[in-house]
Scaffold this motif. Structure first.
Motif, PDB file in Angstrom:
ATOM      1  N   LEU A 333       7.075  -8.208  -0.069  1.00 53.76           N
ATOM      2  CA  LEU A 333       6.569  -7.422   1.238  1.00 53.76           C
ATOM      3  C   LEU A 333       5.198  -6.730   1.471  1.00 53.76           C
ATOM      4  O   LEU A 333       4.641  -7.137   2.667  1.00 53.76           O
ATOM      5  N   LEU A 336       3.186  -9.926   2.358  1.00 57.93           N
ATOM      6  CA  LEU A 336       3.464 -10.257   3.842  1.00 57.93           C
ATOM      7  C   LEU A 336       2.652  -9.415   4.776  1.00 57.93           C
ATOM      8  O   LEU A 336       1.942  -9.911   5.473  1.00 57.93           O
ATOM      9  N   LEU A 337       2.947  -8.005   4.571  1.00 52.68           N
ATOM     10  CA  LEU A 337       2.227  -7.402   5.644  1.00 52.68           C
ATOM     11  C   LEU A 337       0.911  -7.223   5.503  1.00 52.68           C
ATOM     12  O   LEU A 337       0.114  -6.787   6.394  1.00 52.68           O
ATOM     13  N   HIS A 338       0.224  -7.719   4.312  1.00 58.87           N
ATOM     14  CA  HIS A 338      -1.315  -7.654   4.312  1.00 58.87           C
ATOM     15  C   HIS A 338      -1.756  -8.939   4.485  1.00 58.87           C
ATOM     16  O   HIS A 338      -2.857  -9.419   4.337  1.00 58.87           O
ATOM     17  N   SER A 339      -0.932 -10.033   4.752  1.00 58.42           N
ATOM     18  CA  SER A 339      -1.742 -11.446   4.825  1.00 58.42           C
ATOM     19  C   SER A 339      -2.241 -11.590   6.262  1.00 58.42           C
ATOM     20  O   SER A 339      -2.158 -10.731   7.154  1.00 58.42           O
TER      21      SER A 339
END
Lengths: 346, 628
Positions: A333, A336-339
C-alpha cells in the motif's frame, strides 16, 4: 481432473453423505429425482471432501437442487447462476463448482450468462435440465418448446423456433458438451464423471420429463423399449450406429450434412461409410452436425459430443496474478500511494 | 518521480529556464482559475492534467473540473465537440474549481462560444488566432466575427498557435497534420510561463511517454510556448501564485476515481483478504476498473463481466467464497444490479457497490455530474430491502470511505452502497498521503467452528450472521433468495418468521448508526440557518457558508457522509436551527428523506444541469433564507 490432487478424503464418502435433511419437494414422478440421486451417487467417487463442492442455481424447479445437496450451495436469481458461479470459481479455484439450471433459466433469461461462462471456459460443471416447459410458473412454453406446442401462454401453439441447447453450447465455443437422459442412470453417471474430469466449462444437457406440464416429451428415448431406436449413443472411436438387430442404421456426416445408412447385421459400419465418432475433432463443426440430428428423421444423440482442451479462465487469471507478483513483487500500500509524482510540505 | 526531484521542481518554480536578464516583472496573485477549451481531439484533458500536476508541484492548493462530451470525437469545430478542463489554484485554501475562470484558453471559435459566458468579465482570453477562420466561425454558429465585441469586454490575446507550432517543428520532417497535433503543448508552455509553473515534470513525462520524433516535437512546442510568453510583447508581466500554507506531509494529486480504487486496495491490505472486482464498462466509473486492473500483484482479481448484472453477481459469488467483493458502476448499471443486491441483502453477504452518479434518467448525460441516485440507493429494490449508503464529500475522502465501506460490509455482513458522482470522479485535488502504518488494520476471520454452527445465527450486538465460506469442513450449508428460517437458514414460508426476518434485516442496518461518529458542523452549533449537504457538493457549500459567515451571516454547514442509517444525533442537530436548507444536484431527494424522517420544514435548493453548484448560487439561496 478439474480438481488438483488435493482431494483425497480420509473416510470414503457415500451417497448418504450428500443428502440433506430437507424434504425434497419436486412433483411425484419428476425427472429431477433421478438426476439428484445419480449426482449424489457419483460425487463420492471423486475423492474430494464434501466441503469443496458448491452447487449454484438460478430460479425454476431444477434450481431447488442445491437445497437437497449436503454441500455448499447458493440458490441465486433467475438466469444468473453462471455469473455467481464464475465469481466463486475465480475466487477459489480449488472448489468444485456445479451449476444447475433449466431450459428457461439457462436459455431464456440467463442465455447471456450461460453463453459467457461457456465462452470463457470457466472450470465449472453445467447441468441444464431440459423439459421444454416452464414448470415452476405452471406451464408456459420455454425456448426449447417445440413449434406448435399448445400451452398456457400460447394456447394456439408456439410460433417461435426452438433452440437446441447442445448447438447453443457449441456455438458459444464450449470445450465439453454432452447430452444425457434423466432416467438413464448409467449414461447419466458416465457423463457426470466425464464432465467433472474436464478441465474447463463442461456443459451437460439432461433430457428431463415434467410429468405435470409436459409429460412424455422425451418418451421415446426415456423408454427402454424404444431407446434403442430413438437414441444414438456417442462413443469416442466407435461408428455412429443405432437401432435393434435387424434394423441397424449408421450415420454418415459429410460436409456438415448427416445422412442415414442402412446396415445389414453383418456389415462393417466403417467400411459401409458410417462416420466414426471423434469427440476431439479439431473443428466444432462436426459436433454441430451431430447436434442437428433430431426426430423424426434421426435419432437423438446422447453422450459426449465434444471434449477439447483449452486453458480454463480461472487458471489464466491466476497465472496473471502469479506473473504480476513475480515481475513486480507483492504490492504494498505504501508503494502504491507514493507511486507517481509526490511532493513534501514541511 | 522521486521526492528529491519533486522538491527540486518546487525550488525552481520561479527560475525561468532562459534569459534571466530579460525577465519580465512578476505580479503576485492569491488565486487564479484557468479553463482550457478546445475540440475533443485537441488534447484539452491532457493539457489540463499536466497543468494540474505542475501546479501541485508548485505547492498551490487546487481543485479541477474536467468537462467533456460523451462522444469520443464529435464533428470538429462544433459546440458538441468542445472539451474543457478548469483548474483553480491558490496560495490559500481551495475547495471548488471556481465559479468563473479568470483565463480562458480557447483553441477554436466553438470553444470560445461554449465557454465565454462563464469567464469573469475583464478576464483574459488566449485564443488560437489561426483557428478563427470564416469556416470555423460558421461551424461554431457565429453569424459574424465575435472578436470585435469580445475585445471590448475581455483582455484578448490572439496568438497564431498553429503557425508557431508548425514553425517550432519545421525541421523534424513531420507532416502538417502530425505537427499541428502538438499545439496544445504550445498553450500549456505559455501558461506555464505566465503563471510560473515548473516545466520539468512535463518534460520528463513527454520523454517517457512519446516515441522519439513525436516526443521531440512535443518538447519543442512546449518550450516554444514557454519562450513565447517570455519574449512576446503580448504579455507585459507574468504572475506568481505563491505556495499555499497546508498541513505538513507528503502530497500527491488524486481524483475521486483513483481514490476509490486505492481505497479498495487499502481495504484488502488492511483487512488481509484478497479483493475481487466485478465490473462492466460504464462512464464515469470505468477508470476505477482500469486502475484496479493494474494491480494484480496485490492478488486483485478484476473481472470484466458480460453485463452489469453479471458483474454484481460474480462479486457476490466471490463474497460467498470469502473475498472482499466490489462492483463499480454508474446509475444505469446500478439499476440493473438491484436484483443481485436484493439477493445480497437476503443472503447477508458483504459487498461494496460504488455508484459514480451521472446525469439521467436513462443514458442521460453520461459525462456530466448529478446526485440523483440517492432514492434508488435507499428504496430502489423490490420489497423491504434495507442497505447502508455512504457518500464521500471530496476526492480525497473517496479513499477513506472505501475503507469504511468494506469494514462495515464485513462487520455487519451486508452489501454497502457508496455514492460518488461524476464531479468527484474526475476532479483532482492535492491529497495528503496517509501514514499507512497508522491505518487501522484488522485481519478478517471467517467462521470455522462446526459446533453449534447455523448460517443465520446472529451476533448479539451487530446481528451479523457468520461468514462461513465454501471449503470449510463441517459448515456445509445452503443460502439463497427464498426466505430463511431465523437461525437455521433453511427455507421457511412461515408468516411469523418472515415478519421476524424482515424486522431483523431492518434492525441490523439501523444498528449501524452506532458506528457513525458524532456530527461535526462548520460554524455555530445552533442558530438561524443550517445548510445540509451530501456528496460532491461539499466544496461549494463549505465555501459559500464560509464566505457568508465572513460577511457576518449566521449560517452553519453540515455534510452527511452516512445516508443510511442516518447519524443518531442528526435529529437533534436539525432541531437546533430555525431553518434548514438542503442543496442537491437533483430535484430534491435528501430533503424528502429529512422531512420524512424528522418532520423538519427543510427547504430545497436543486440544480440539474450536469454541472456542480456555483458558489454564487448557494450564497444567494443562503442570503434569501437569512433575510426572510
Amino acid at each position: 481432473m478439474s480438481e488438483p490432487a488435493v482431494g483425497t478424503v480420509e473416510t470414503k464418502l457415500t451417497k448418504k453423505d450428500f443428502e440433506t435433511d430437507q424434504e425434497v419437494r419436486w412433483c411425484p414422478g419428476c425427472g429431477d429425482y433421478s438426476v439428484l440421486a445419480n449426482v449424489q451417487r457419483v460425487l463420492p467417487e471423486f475423492g474430494i471432501p464434501r466441503e469443496r463442492f458448491v452447487f449454484v442455481s438460478g430460479i425454476g424447479c431444477s434450481s431447488r437442487f442445491p437445497y437437497y445437496m449436503n454441500t455448499y450451495g447458493f440458490h441465486t436469481i433467475h438466469g444468473r447462476a453462471p455469473a455467481f458461479a464464475t465469481g466463486i470459481k475465480l475466487a477459489r479455484p480449488e472448489l468444485s463448482v456445479w451449476i444447475v439450471t433449466g431450459d428457461g433459466d439457462g436459455l431464456s433469461i440467463g442465455g447471456n450468462h450461460l453463453l459467457h461462462v461457456i465462452r470463457r471456459n470457466v472450470d465449472v460443471q453445467i447441468l441444464l435440465f431440459n423439459n421444454r416447459i416452464y414448470g415452476l410458473t405452471k406451464g408456459q412454453y420455454s425456448p426449447t418448446s417445440q413449434l406448435g406446442m399448445k400451452n398456457k401462454s400460447m394456447p394456439m401453439g408456439v410460433i417461435d423456433y426452438p433452440l437446441d441447447p447442445v448447438a447453443f453450447a457449441l456455438g458459444a465455443g464450449a470445450t465439453f458438451v454432452a447430452r444425457t437422459v434423466d432416467v438413464d442412470s448409467a449414461g447419466l453417471q458416465d457423463v457426470l464423471r466425464r464432465a467433472h474430469a474436464h478441465p474447463g466449462a463442461a456443459f451437460v444437457e439432461i433430457l428431463q420429463n415434467c410429468p405435470v406440464y409436459n409429460d412424455g416429451v422425451w418418451e421415446a428415448i426415456e423408454d427402454r423399449r424404444t431407446r434403442v431406436e430413438a437414441g444414438l449413443p456417442l462413443i469416442h472411436g466407435e461408428p455412429l450406429v443405432f437401432g435393434a438387430k435387424g434394423r441397424r442404421r449408421g450415420i454418415r456426416i459429410e460436409h456438415g450434412t448427416p445422412r442415414l445408412i442402412a446396415l445389414a447385421d453383418e456389415d462393417d459400419p466403417v467400411a459401409a461409410g458410417v462416420t466414426v465418432h471423434d469427440e476431439r475433432h479439431e473443428s466444432p463443426a462436426y459436433a454441430m452436425a451431430l447436434a442437428t440430428l433430431a426426430p423424426p428423421d434421426f435419432p437423438i444423440p446422447t453422450g459426449v459430443f465434444r471434449a477439447a482442451e483449452r486453458p480454463s479462465y480461472e487458471r489464466l487469471l491466476d497465472e496473471q496474478v502469479t506473473t504480476a507478483v513475480r515481475e513486480r513483487g507483492p504490492g504494498t500500500l505504501e508503494g502504491l500511494l507514493h507511486s507517481g509524482d509526490t511532493w513534501s510540505v514541511e | 518521480m522521486n521526492k528529491a526531484q519533486a522538491s527540486a521542481d518546487r525550488a525552481s518554480k520561479t527560475q525561468h529556464p532562459q534569459n534571466p536578464n530579460e525577465r519580465k516583472p512578476h505580479e503576485r496573485l492569491e488565486r487564479v482559475a484557468i479553463r482550457f477549451a478546445g475540440d475533443s481531439g485537441d488534447g484539452m484533458q491532457l493539457t489540463g492534467t499536466k497543468f494540474t500536476e505542475s501546479t501541485a508541484l508548485a505547492g498551490n492548493d487546487l481543485s479541477t473540473l474536467p468537462d467533456f462530451p460523451a462522444e469520443i470525437r464529435a464533428p470538429a469545430g462544433t459546440l458538441a465537440g468542445v472539451s474543457g478542463f478548469q483548474i483553480h489554484f491558490s496560495s490559500t485554501d481551495v475547495r471548488t474549481p471556481a465559479d468563473q475562470p479568470d483565463v480562458l484558453v480557447a483553441m477554436n471559435p466553438a470553444a470560445l462560444r461554449a465557454n465565454l459566458a462563464d469567464v469573469r468579465l475583464g478576464g483574459m482570453l488566449v485564443l488560437n488566432a489561426d483557428a478563427f477562420t470564416e469556416k470555423n466561425l460558421e461551424r461554431a454558429g457565429y453569424r459574424e466575427d465575435p472578436l470585435p465585441d469580445v475585445r471590448e469586454r475581455y483582455r484578448v490575446v490572439e496568438i497564431p498557435l498553429t503557425k508557431l507550432t508548425i514553425a517550432a517543428v519545421a525541421d523534424l520532417g513531420l507532416s502538417q497534420r502530425e505537427a499541428t497535433r502538438s499545439k496544445n503543448f504550445f498553450a500549456l508552455g505559455l501558461m506555464y510561463w505566465l503563471y510560473g509553473r515548473p516545466v520539468e515534470s512535463t518534460l520528463r513525462w513527454i520523454a517517457s511517454r512519446f516515441p522519439d520524433d513525436v516526443g521531440e516535437a512535443n518538447r519543442r512546442v512546449l518550450m516554444a510556448g514557454y519562450h513565447f510568453g517570455e519574449t512576446s510583447e503580448l504579455f507585459p508581466v507574468s504572475f506568481e501564485v505563491p505556495p499555499a500554507k497546508i498541513e505538513p506531509g507528503v502530497y500527491r494529486n488524486i481524483t475521486g476515481n483513483t481514490a476509490l480504487a486505492w481505497g479498495a486496495v487499502a481495504a484488502s491490505t488492511q483487512m488481509g483478504r484478497p479483493l475481487f472486482v466485478g465490473a462492466y464498462p460504464i462512464t464515469p466509473a470505468s477508470e476505477i476498473l482500469h486502475e484496479l486492473a493494474k494491480h494484480r500483484n496485490f492478488g486483485i482479481k478484476t473481472f470484466q463481466a458480460e453485463d452489469e448484472i453479471a458483474a454484481a453477481a460474480a462479486a457476490i459469488g466471490a463474497a460467498f467464497a470469502g473475498h472482499l467483493a466490489l462492483t463499480v458502476t454508474s446509475g444505469p448499471g446500478f439499476l440493473l444490479k438491484q436484483e443481485a443486491l436484493n439477493l445480497a441483502v437476503v443472503a447477508e453477504l458483504p459487498l461494496v457497490l460504488v455508484d459514480v452518479q451521472r446525469a439521467g434518467p436513462s443514458t442521460g448525460l453520461p459525462t456530466k455530474t448529478e446526485q440523483a441516485d440517492l432514492l434508488m440507493a435507499l428504496y430502489g429494490r423490490s420489497s423491504d430491502s434495507p442497505m447502508p449508503v455512504l457518500a464521500p464529500a471530496t476526492p480525497g475522502e473517496c479513499f477513506s470511505i472505501m475503507l469504511e465501506a468494506f469494514r462495515l460490509a464485513v462487520k455487519y455482513m451486508t452489501p454497502v452502497v457508496v455514492l460518488s458522482d461524476g464531479y468527484l470522479a474526475n476532479s483532482a485535488e492535492p491529497w495528503r498521503i496517509p501514514d499507512t502504518a497508522a491505518l487501522p488494520r484488522s485481519v478478517v476471520s471467517y467462521h470455522t467452528e462446526p459446533a453449534g454452527f447455523a448460517p443465520y445465527h446472529r451476533a448479539a450486538e451487530t446481528l451479523a450472521r457468520p461468514w462461513a465460506i465454501p471449503g470449510t469442513p463441517g459448515l456445509e450449508h445452503r443460502i439463497g433468495g427464498l426466505e430463511k428460517q431465523d437461525g437455521s437458514g433453511n427455507v421457511s414460508y412461515l408468516p411469523d418468521n418472515h415478519q421476524r426476518m424482515t424486522d431483523l434485516r431492518h434492525q441490523k442496518v439501523a444498528g449501524m448508526a452506532r458506528d457513525i461518529p458524532p456530527l461535526e458542523l462548520r460554524g455555530a452549533a445552533s442558530g438561524r440557518l443550517l445548510v445540509v449537504g451530501w456528496g460532491g457538493t461539499h466544496g461549494a457549500i463549505a465555501t459559500a457558508v464560509d464566505e457568508t459567515r465572513a460577511d457576518g451571516g449566521e449560517v452553519a454547514h453540515l455534510h452527511l457522509r452516512h445516508l443510511n442509517p442516518l447519524p443518531s444525533d442528526l435529529g437533534d442537530v436539525l432541531g437546533r436551527f430555525e431553518r434548514v436548507l438542503v442543496p442537491e444536484l437533483n430535484t430534491g431527494q435528501l430533503v424528502r428523506v429529512l422531512r420524512d424522517r424528522y418532520l423538519v420544514d427543510a427547504q430545497s435548493l436543486t440544480k440539474v444541469q450536469g454541472q456542480p453548484f456555483r458558489i454564487a448560487e448557494l450564497r444567494s439561496a443562503i442570503a434569501r433564507l437569512l433575510e426572510d
